[in-house]
Design a protein around this motif. Structure first.
Motif, short mmCIF file in Angstrom:
data_model
loop_
_atom_site.label_atom_id
_atom_site.label_comp_id
_atom_site.label_asym_id
_atom_site.label_seq_id
_atom_site.Cartn_x
_atom_site.Cartn_y
_atom_site.Cartn_z
N GLU A 2 8.94 37.75 -35.80
CA GLU A 2 10.09 37.01 -36.42
C GLU A 2 11.02 36.47 -35.23
O GLU A 2 12.10 35.99 -35.22
N LYS A 47 12.58 47.39 -35.70
CA LYS A 47 11.36 46.85 -35.76
C LYS A 47 10.34 47.75 -34.90
O LYS A 47 10.58 48.50 -33.93
N GLU A 99 11.47 33.81 -33.38
CA GLU A 99 12.14 32.47 -33.42
C GLU A 99 13.16 32.12 -34.38
O GLU A 99 13.88 31.20 -34.44
N THR A 100 13.08 33.12 -35.24
CA THR A 100 14.04 33.12 -36.52
C THR A 100 14.86 34.15 -36.56
O THR A 100 15.77 34.28 -37.60
N CYS A 101 14.82 35.16 -35.69
CA CYS A 101 15.73 36.41 -35.76
C CYS A 101 17.18 35.84 -35.36
O CYS A 101 17.56 35.28 -34.43
N CYS A 119 7.60 40.55 -31.63
CA CYS A 119 8.17 40.34 -32.95
C CYS A 119 7.62 39.18 -33.60
O CYS A 119 8.00 37.94 -32.94
#
Length: 76
Positions: free
Chosen positions: A53, A43, A55-57, A51
């Motif tokens: 993302e 990233k 919390e969904t990584c 980033c």
């Protein structure tokens, strides 16, 4: 040491990479490097906390499962 938080959000005192370094443990270094390489993602951010993302990584999700406080450290 108190609150030695790395860019990754983990507490360095509990981190396998840090522990391998201070204890000169080559086997733990290799194990940790292999695990992190498998979880690696590219990233264009300074830290995982930057980033969108976060919390969904799935990579960070694996870390947070074992260390829920890392999320607050990353957001902090």
């Amino acid at each position: 040491m108190k609150n030695m938080i790395g860019y990754c959000g983990l507490d360095c005192e509990k981190c396998d990479a840090y522990l391998a370094t201070i204890n000169d443990d080559q086997a733990l270094r290799e194990k940790t490097a292999k695990l992190w390489a498998e979880m690696c993602f590219e990233k264009r951010v300074s830290t995982c906390g930057d980033c969108p993302e976060l919390e969904t990584c799935p990579t960070i999700g694996e870390i947070l499962e074992n260390n829920p406080s890392a999320l607050e450290n990353l957001k902090g």
